[in-house]
Design a protein around this motif. Structure first.
Motif, PDB file in Angstrom:
ATOM      1  N   PRO A  79      36.488  21.956  36.451  1.00 26.90           N
ATOM      2  CA  PRO A  79      36.967  23.397  36.815  1.00 26.90           C
ATOM      3  C   PRO A  79      37.302  24.709  35.980  1.00 26.90           C
ATOM      4  CG  PRO A  79      38.816  21.021  36.945  1.00 26.90           C
ATOM      5  CD  PRO A  79      37.589  20.918  36.522  1.00 26.90           C
ATOM      6  N   ALA A  80      36.696  24.635  35.098  1.00 26.42           N
ATOM      7  CA  ALA A  80      36.460  25.316  34.000  1.00 26.42           C
ATOM      8  C   ALA A  80      36.097  26.237  34.375  1.00 26.42           C
ATOM      9  CB  ALA A  80      36.577  24.822  32.348  1.00 26.42           C
ATOM     10  N   HIS A  81      34.275  25.802  35.238  1.00 25.81           N
ATOM     11  CA  HIS A  81      33.707  26.611  35.572  1.00 25.81           C
ATOM     12  C   HIS A  81      34.027  26.844  36.727  1.00 25.81           C
ATOM     13  CE1 HIS A  81      31.675  26.911  32.221  1.00 25.81           C
ATOM     14  NE2 HIS A  81      31.120  25.707  32.084  1.00 25.81           N
ATOM     15  N   ALA A  82      35.466  26.864  37.560  1.00 26.38           N
ATOM     16  CA  ALA A  82      35.217  26.749  39.083  1.00 26.38           C
ATOM     17  C   ALA A  82      34.283  27.518  39.574  1.00 26.38           C
ATOM     18  CB  ALA A  82      37.063  26.743  39.777  1.00 26.38           C
ATOM     19  N   SER A  83      34.220  27.385  41.292  1.00 25.23           N
ATOM     20  CA  SER A  83      33.309  28.940  41.933  1.00 25.23           C
ATOM     21  C   SER A  83      34.953  29.472  42.389  1.00 25.23           C
ATOM     22  CB  SER A  83      32.848  27.874  43.301  1.00 25.23           C
ATOM     23  OG  SER A  83      33.629  27.691  43.824  1.00 25.23           O
ATOM     24  N   ALA A  84      34.151  31.015  42.920  1.00 25.51           N
ATOM     25  CA  ALA A  84      34.920  31.621  43.632  1.00 25.51           C
ATOM     26  C   ALA A  84      35.770  31.701  44.810  1.00 25.51           C
ATOM     27  CB  ALA A  84      34.382  33.052  43.798  1.00 25.51           C
ATOM     28  N   VAL A  85      34.944  30.740  45.477  1.00 24.08           N
ATOM     29  CA  VAL A  85      35.615  29.835  46.347  1.00 24.08           C
ATOM     30  C   VAL A  85      36.463  29.324  46.493  1.00 24.08           C
ATOM     31  CG1 VAL A  85      34.515  28.626  48.628  1.00 24.08           C
ATOM     32  CG2 VAL A  85      33.137  30.335  47.879  1.00 24.08           C
ATOM     33  N   ASN A  86      36.113  28.424  45.740  1.00 24.05           N
ATOM     34  CA  ASN A  86      37.342  27.416  45.497  1.00 24.05           C
ATOM     35  C   ASN A  86      38.755  27.943  44.547  1.00 24.05           C
ATOM     36  OD1 ASN A  86      35.665  25.691  46.335  1.00 24.05           O
ATOM     37  ND2 ASN A  86      35.462  24.724  44.217  1.00 24.05           N
ATOM     38  N   VAL A  87      38.636  29.363  44.059  1.00 26.87           N
ATOM     39  CA  VAL A  87      39.640  29.822  43.222  1.00 26.87           C
ATOM     40  C   VAL A  87      40.316  30.840  44.316  1.00 26.87           C
ATOM     41  CG1 VAL A  87      40.303  31.287  42.261  1.00 26.87           C
ATOM     42  CG2 VAL A  87      38.792  29.933  41.046  1.00 26.87           C
ATOM     43  N   ARG A  88      39.843  31.563  45.121  1.00 31.95           N
ATOM     44  CA  ARG A  88      40.885  31.831  47.424  1.00 31.95           C
ATOM     45  C   ARG A  88      40.777  31.315  47.270  1.00 31.95           C
ATOM     46  NH1 ARG A  88      36.009  35.149  50.091  1.00 31.95           N
ATOM     47  NH2 ARG A  88      35.595  33.255  50.231  1.00 31.95           N
ATOM     48  N   ARG A  89      40.305  29.687  48.035  1.00 25.68           N
ATOM     49  CA  ARG A  89      41.067  28.702  48.108  1.00 25.68           C
ATOM     50  C   ARG A  89      42.722  27.989  47.624  1.00 25.68           C
ATOM     51  NH1 ARG A  89      37.528  25.737  49.368  1.00 25.68           N
ATOM     52  NH2 ARG A  89      37.189  24.584  47.645  1.00 25.68           N
ATOM     53  N   ALA A  90      42.533  28.250  46.569  1.00 24.82           N
ATOM     54  CA  ALA A  90      43.421  27.164  45.772  1.00 24.82           C
ATOM     55  C   ALA A  90      44.345  28.737  45.444  1.00 24.82           C
ATOM     56  CB  ALA A  90      43.170  26.668  44.049  1.00 24.82           C
ATOM     57  N   PHE A  91      44.192  30.117  45.016  1.00 21.51           N
ATOM     58  CA  PHE A  91      45.139  31.048  44.719  1.00 21.51           C
ATOM     59  C   PHE A  91      44.918  31.657  45.806  1.00 21.51           C
ATOM     60  CE2 PHE A  91      44.330  27.743  41.021  1.00 21.51           C
ATOM     61  CZ  PHE A  91      45.594  28.061  40.679  1.00 21.51           C
ATOM     62  N   PRO A  92      45.643  32.061  46.806  1.00 20.18           N
ATOM     63  CA  PRO A  92      44.532  32.570  48.082  1.00 20.18           C
ATOM     64  C   PRO A  92      45.310  34.514  47.541  1.00 20.18           C
ATOM     65  CG  PRO A  92      45.704  30.989  49.430  1.00 20.18           C
ATOM     66  CD  PRO A  92      45.798  30.755  47.355  1.00 20.18           C
ATOM     67  N   LYS A  93      46.733  34.792  47.647  1.00 17.75           N
ATOM     68  CA  LYS A  93      47.522  35.754  46.929  1.00 17.75           C
ATOM     69  C   LYS A  93      46.777  36.249  45.222  1.00 17.75           C
ATOM     70  CE  LYS A  93      51.822  36.879  46.990  1.00 17.75           C
ATOM     71  NZ  LYS A  93      52.453  37.783  45.905  1.00 17.75           N
ATOM     72  N   SER A  94      46.892  35.201  44.506  1.00 23.21           N
ATOM     73  CA  SER A  94      46.145  36.027  43.352  1.00 23.21           C
ATOM     74  C   SER A  94      44.493  36.346  44.315  1.00 23.21           C
ATOM     75  CB  SER A  94      46.408  35.374  42.429  1.00 23.21           C
ATOM     76  OG  SER A  94      47.453  34.297  42.401  1.00 23.21           O
ATOM     77  N   TRP A  95      43.778  36.176  44.338  1.00 24.18           N
ATOM     78  CA  TRP A  95      43.068  36.234  44.552  1.00 24.18           C
ATOM     79  C   TRP A  95      42.748  38.073  45.575  1.00 24.18           C
ATOM     80  CZ3 TRP A  95      38.632  35.380  42.715  1.00 24.18           C
ATOM     81  CH2 TRP A  95      37.188  35.705  43.224  1.00 24.18           C
ATOM     82  N   GLU A  96      43.560  37.799  46.251  1.00 22.30           N
ATOM     83  CA  GLU A  96      43.550  39.727  46.884  1.00 22.30           C
ATOM     84  C   GLU A  96      44.015  40.205  46.017  1.00 22.30           C
ATOM     85  OE1 GLU A  96      43.662  41.860  50.410  1.00 22.30           O
ATOM     86  OE2 GLU A  96      42.411  39.592  50.191  1.00 22.30           O
ATOM     87  N   GLU A  97      45.233  39.923  45.306  1.00 19.83           N
ATOM     88  CA  GLU A  97      45.546  41.350  44.703  1.00 19.83           C
ATOM     89  C   GLU A  97      45.163  41.594  42.948  1.00 19.83           C
ATOM     90  OE1 GLU A  97      49.751  40.415  44.235  1.00 19.83           O
ATOM     91  OE2 GLU A  97      50.401  40.258  47.043  1.00 19.83           O
ATOM     92  N   TYR A  98      44.927  41.022  42.954  1.00 18.10           N
ATOM     93  CA  TYR A  98      43.402  40.733  41.506  1.00 18.10           C
ATOM     94  C   TYR A  98      42.631  41.272  41.338  1.00 18.10           C
ATOM     95  CZ  TYR A  98      48.509  37.952  39.860  1.00 18.10           C
ATOM     96  OH  TYR A  98      49.016  37.721  39.773  1.00 18.10           O
ATOM     97  N   SER A  99      42.017  42.008  40.515  1.00 15.84           N
ATOM     98  CA  SER A  99      40.496  41.809  40.307  1.00 15.84           C
ATOM     99  C   SER A  99      39.852  40.780  39.566  1.00 15.84           C
ATOM    100  CB  SER A  99      40.630  43.696  39.071  1.00 15.84           C
ATOM    101  OG  SER A  99      40.783  44.487  39.824  1.00 15.84           O
ATOM    102  N   SER A 100      38.612  40.376  39.716  1.00 15.13           N
ATOM    103  CA  SER A 100      38.057  38.993  39.218  1.00 15.13           C
ATOM    104  C   SER A 100      37.065  40.026  39.117  1.00 15.13           C
ATOM    105  CB  SER A 100      37.693  38.344  40.513  1.00 15.13           C
ATOM    106  OG  SER A 100      37.577  39.218  41.668  1.00 15.13           O
ATOM    107  N   PHE A 101      36.862  38.973  38.045  1.00 17.52           N
ATOM    108  CA  PHE A 101      35.621  39.422  37.393  1.00 17.52           C
ATOM    109  C   PHE A 101      34.178  37.828  36.394  1.00 17.52           C
ATOM    110  CE2 PHE A 101      37.435  39.240  33.458  1.00 17.52           C
ATOM    111  CZ  PHE A 101      36.432  39.464  32.122  1.00 17.52           C
TER     112      PHE A 101
END
Length: 253
Positions: A97-119
């Protein structure tokens, strides 16, 4: 990995790209509901209190069980807490989890992924692999030859050395891409981090940017990465890291 609801950003942590320093710099900014997975053994000794949401994770059944097991094994509390938080997110974010992929993060937290800046941060794979070599073999009584290490961690030769070198994923391209393209909002360059990091922080209205501490120093010698690679190693690198090398124009020269 960090998700800050307070500042509306997501940090995808690719191994060996200054992630420990970035997490330590960002940790004091996090709010009570924010998510920090990993690096508590670095941030807690600095006097940085973990987000309340992470403390709560340690009281779940999985978290409490993990803490108890680590304490019985003689681990210090900050490492036990770190392991508990990671264990509590494995179902949602995968085995590391400390190195979770962007795909997994997007799936687990779709609202945050859509609204936040990621880097995330990328680094020349040749340089990053040499850094990984010194990190993984740091506590070995005798370091294996670099070529043997490379074949072991890339899976070309599954042997006893492979199991001894088990660790974080060595290929970072899959951590921040989908369908062969980056899906994070911003990709920072390790070699330009002193400029790229403050620029990203300014884009999310965090100014001045926190200073990046220098952590995990002294593990690697100061030799340049080019001297470690023989011709067959370069061929192996191109086969396993070709997409990332081509996308960013990284070379061994």
């Amino acid at each position: 990995m960090i998700i800050s609801h307070k500042h509306k950003f997501i940090f995808i942590h690719c191994p060996k790209t200054a992630g420990s320093s970035i997490t330590s710099a960002l940790a004091p900014l996090l709010g009570v509901r924010d998510i920090q997975i990993g690096h508590f053994p670095e941030t807690i000794p600095l006097g940085i209190v973990p987000p309340l949401a992470m403390i709560a994770r340690s009281f779940t059944f999985t978290g409490a069980k993990t803490i108890a097991g680590n304490i019985r094994a003689g681990k210090p509390m900050n490492k036990a807490f770190d392991a508990a938080v990671k264990a509590s997110y494995r179902k949602a974010l995968g085995p590391v989890p400390a190195h979770a992929s962007a795909v997994n993060v997007r799936r687990a937290f779709p609202k945050s992924w859509e609204e936040y800046s990621s880097f995330c941060v990328v680094r020349n794979p040749y340089d990053r692999v040499v850094s990984d070599y010194f990190y993984r073999t740091n506590k070995m009584s005798t370091r294996p030859e670099f070529s043997n290490y490379l074949r072991a961690v890339l899976g070309d030769e599954r042997n006893e050395l492979s199991s001894r070198l088990y660790g974080n994923p060595i290929k970072t391209w899959p951590l921040y891409t989908a369908d062969s393209r980056p899906i994070v909002s911003r990709v920072l360059r390790y070699e330009n981090l002193e400029d790229d990091f403050p620029r990203f922080m300014a884009s999310i209205n965090v100014q001045p940017a926190p200073q990046l501490p220098r952590l995990k120093q002294g593990i690697r010698n100061e030799a340049g990465f080019r001297q470690f690679f023989q011709s067959q190693d370069v061929d192996l690198m191109k086969r396993h890291f070709g997409e990332e090398l081509d996308h960013y124009g990284y070379t061994i020269s």
